[in-house]
Scaffold this active site. Structure first.
Site, PDB file in Angstrom:
ATOM      1  CG  ASP A  13      -2.119   0.920   1.050  1.00 41.10           C
ATOM      2  OD1 ASP A  13      -2.383   1.355  -0.084  1.00 41.10           O
ATOM      3  OD2 ASP A  13      -2.784   1.225   2.061  1.00 41.10           O
ATOM      4  N   GLY A  16       0.238   5.618  -4.209  1.00 38.91           N
ATOM      5  CA  GLY A  16      -0.317   6.931  -4.555  1.00 38.91           C
ATOM      6  C   GLY A  16       0.257   8.024  -3.674  1.00 38.91           C
ATOM      7  NE  ARG A  17      -1.521   6.507   1.381  1.00 37.71           N
ATOM      8  CZ  ARG A  17      -1.821   5.581   2.278  1.00 37.71           C
ATOM      9  NH1 ARG A  17      -1.798   5.891   3.569  1.00 37.71           N
ATOM     10  NH2 ARG A  17      -2.154   4.369   1.894  1.00 37.71           N
ATOM     11  CD1 TRP A  18       7.580   6.441  -2.245  1.00 38.58           C
ATOM     12  CD2 TRP A  18       7.100   6.898  -4.397  1.00 38.58           C
ATOM     13  NE1 TRP A  18       8.764   6.482  -2.949  1.00 38.58           N
ATOM     14  CE2 TRP A  18       8.498   6.762  -4.276  1.00 38.58           C
ATOM     15  CE3 TRP A  18       6.561   7.192  -5.655  1.00 38.58           C
ATOM     16  CZ2 TRP A  18       9.369   6.895  -5.350  1.00 38.58           C
ATOM     17  CZ3 TRP A  18       7.430   7.327  -6.739  1.00 38.58           C
ATOM     18  CH2 TRP A  18       8.808   7.182  -6.573  1.00 38.58           C
ATOM     19  CG  HIS A  30       0.068   2.469  -9.204  1.00 39.13           C
ATOM     20  ND1 HIS A  30      -0.223   1.953  -7.952  1.00 39.13           N
ATOM     21  CD2 HIS A  30      -0.958   3.313  -9.505  1.00 39.13           C
ATOM     22  CE1 HIS A  30      -1.381   2.454  -7.534  1.00 39.13           C
ATOM     23  NE2 HIS A  30      -1.834   3.285  -8.446  1.00 39.13           N
ATOM     24  CG  ASN A  61      -7.589  -2.170  -5.676  1.00 36.19           C
ATOM     25  OD1 ASN A  61      -6.644  -2.928  -5.434  1.00 36.19           O
ATOM     26  ND2 ASN A  61      -7.977  -1.255  -4.797  1.00 36.19           N
ATOM     27  NE  ARG A 184      -8.116   0.383   5.213  1.00 36.09           N
ATOM     28  CZ  ARG A 184      -7.652   1.620   5.138  1.00 36.09           C
ATOM     29  NH1 ARG A 184      -7.780   2.432   6.165  1.00 36.09           N
ATOM     30  NH2 ARG A 184      -7.076   2.052   4.032  1.00 36.09           N
ATOM     31  CB  SER A 186      -7.626  -4.135   2.545  1.00 33.59           C
ATOM     32  OG  SER A 186      -7.475  -2.895   3.179  1.00 33.59           O
TER      33      SER A 186
HETATM   34  C1  IPE Z   1      -5.239  -2.999  -0.664  1.00 25.60           C
HETATM   35  O1  IPE Z   1      -4.925  -1.677  -0.792  1.00 25.60           O
HETATM   36  C2  IPE Z   1      -5.196  -3.682  -2.010  1.00 25.60           C
HETATM   37  C3  IPE Z   1      -3.861  -3.823  -2.605  1.00 25.60           C
HETATM   38  C4  IPE Z   1      -2.734  -3.544  -2.021  1.00 25.60           C
HETATM   39  C5  IPE Z   1      -3.844  -4.353  -3.946  1.00 25.60           C
HETATM   40  P1  IPE Z   1      -6.055  -0.534  -0.947  1.00 25.60           P
HETATM   41  O2  IPE Z   1      -5.340   0.778  -0.934  1.00 25.60           O
HETATM   42  O3  IPE Z   1      -6.904  -0.832  -2.117  1.00 25.60           O
HETATM   43  O4  IPE Z   1      -6.894  -0.763   0.387  1.00 25.60           O
HETATM   44  P2  IPE Z   1      -7.931   0.146   1.153  1.00 25.60           P
HETATM   45  O5  IPE Z   1      -9.038   0.405   0.173  1.00 25.60           O
HETATM   46  O6  IPE Z   1      -7.205   1.399   1.529  1.00 25.60           O
HETATM   47  O7  IPE Z   1      -8.337  -0.660   2.343  1.00 25.60           O
HETATM   48  C1  IPE Z   2      -1.314   0.313  -3.479  1.00 25.29           C
HETATM   49  O1  IPE Z   2      -1.140   1.680  -3.464  1.00 25.29           O
HETATM   50  C2  IPE Z   2      -1.520  -0.231  -4.880  1.00 25.29           C
HETATM   51  C3  IPE Z   2      -2.860  -0.771  -5.151  1.00 25.29           C
HETATM   52  C4  IPE Z   2      -3.838  -0.801  -4.305  1.00 25.29           C
HETATM   53  C5  IPE Z   2      -3.103  -1.286  -6.484  1.00 25.29           C
HETATM   54  P1  IPE Z   2      -2.380   2.699  -3.465  1.00 25.29           P
HETATM   55  O2  IPE Z   2      -2.699   3.012  -4.892  1.00 25.29           O
HETATM   56  O3  IPE Z   2      -3.492   2.150  -2.676  1.00 25.29           O
HETATM   57  O4  IPE Z   2      -1.734   3.976  -2.791  1.00 25.29           O
HETATM   58  P2  IPE Z   2      -2.431   4.958  -1.741  1.00 25.29           P
HETATM   59  O5  IPE Z   2      -3.008   4.115  -0.649  1.00 25.29           O
HETATM   60  O6  IPE Z   2      -3.477   5.707  -2.494  1.00 25.29           O
HETATM   61  O7  IPE Z   2      -1.311   5.848  -1.270  1.00 25.29           O
HETATM   62 MG    MG Z   3      -4.085   2.352  -0.723  1.00 24.17          MG
END
Ligand code: IPE
Ligand code: IPE
Ligand code: MG
Length: 222
Positions: A13, A16-18, A30, A61, A184, A186
């Site tokens: 996880d 996106g924040r990175w 990603h 997702n 979490r 998830s």
């Molecule tokens: C969990 O991450 C799914 C994967 C890492 C592929 P999410 O970012 O989708 O989880 P939630 O929605 O914050 O719980």
């Molecule tokens: C995990 O990173 C990758 C997937 C869930 C596919 P996120 O895309 O959930 O990144 P954040 O949580 O928004 O930072």
């Molecule tokens: Mg996430």
């Protein structure tokens, strides 16, 4: 050294924040996350990890913006295409998720092909098993297993239910990692993490490295 063969599972996880922290688009996060995974696969294959299971894309997702989903799918094609690297590290590829031929499955054909090819081209490897969870959700897995168990007329026991999971041969998880400060689960491996230690870290997945992996593994020793 403890020679126990471990199962490490990662909820990758924080991509996106990175990216946001660096003023980059989420897609760049990603891309960095896929590279981090390649590094972790190599590092884990050199440690006492016999199973590494990673959450690549969840059944939840798909609601993300189309361009982001398309980018993540392309990165899975790239990941499953790293055949020579995987073979160099003696890693066998495996996949769990909604079976392609069942209703509800959303994996596009080109990703299906990449998954099938990676499994086929690494099946001779005897080292670590890398299981990628793609279009995976634990509730879908358990509901399907329960349905199949009922249809089989077998007795409802944990061992019999286990037989109908996407991959019945996956051993219990020893340590579950979740990056980026979320605590979490998830909908990941709800059955398999029954007795797992949990390693939460503030670091986002693109920054997760071998030092973190060692810290997670260390949790299994006490
Ligand atoms: C969990 O991450 C799914 C994967 C890492 C592929 P999410 O970012 O989708 O989880 P939630 O929605 O914050 O719980
Ligand atoms: C995990 O990173 C990758 C997937 C869930 C596919 P996120 O895309 O959930 O990144 P954040 O949580 O928004 O930072
Ligand atoms: Mg996430």
């Amino acid at each position: 050294m403890n020679s126990k063969q471990l199962h490490v599972a990662c909820i990758m996880d924080g991509n996106g924040r990175w990216a946001r922290k660096r003023g980059l688009p989420r897609t760049a996060g990603h891309t960095a996350g896929e590279e981090s995974l390649a590094d972790i696969v190599r590092a884990a294959s050199k440690r006492e990890v016999s199973y590494l299971t990673v959450f690549g894309f969840s059944t939840e997702n798909w609601v993300r913006p189309r361009a982001e989903v398309r980018h993540i799918l392309g990165l899975h094609k790239k990941l499953f295409g790293r055949i020579s690297e995987l073979n160099e590290n003696n890693v066998r590829v495996n996949w769990i998720g909604r079976p392609f031929d069942e209703p509800g499955s959303r994996t596009p054909l080109y990703v299906q092909r990449a998954i099938r090819k990676a499994i086929e081209d690494t099946k001779q490897n005897s080292g670590m098993v890398l299981t990628v969870a793609f279009d995976y959700g634990s509730r879908s897995e358990l509901t399907r297993a329960a349905k199949m168990l009922v249809a089989s007329n077998s007795e409802l026991t944990p061992a019999n239910l286990q037989n109908f999971l996407y991959d019945a041969s996956l051993p219990p998880v020893d340590v579950l990692v979740r990056t980026s400060g979320e605590s979490r689960i998830s909908n990941f491996l709800l059955w398999q993490i029954n007795a797992a230690k949990i390693y939460f870290t503030e670091r986002p997945w693109p920054d997760f490295d071998a030092v973190d992996l060692d810290a997670a593994i260390a949790l299994t020793k006490n």
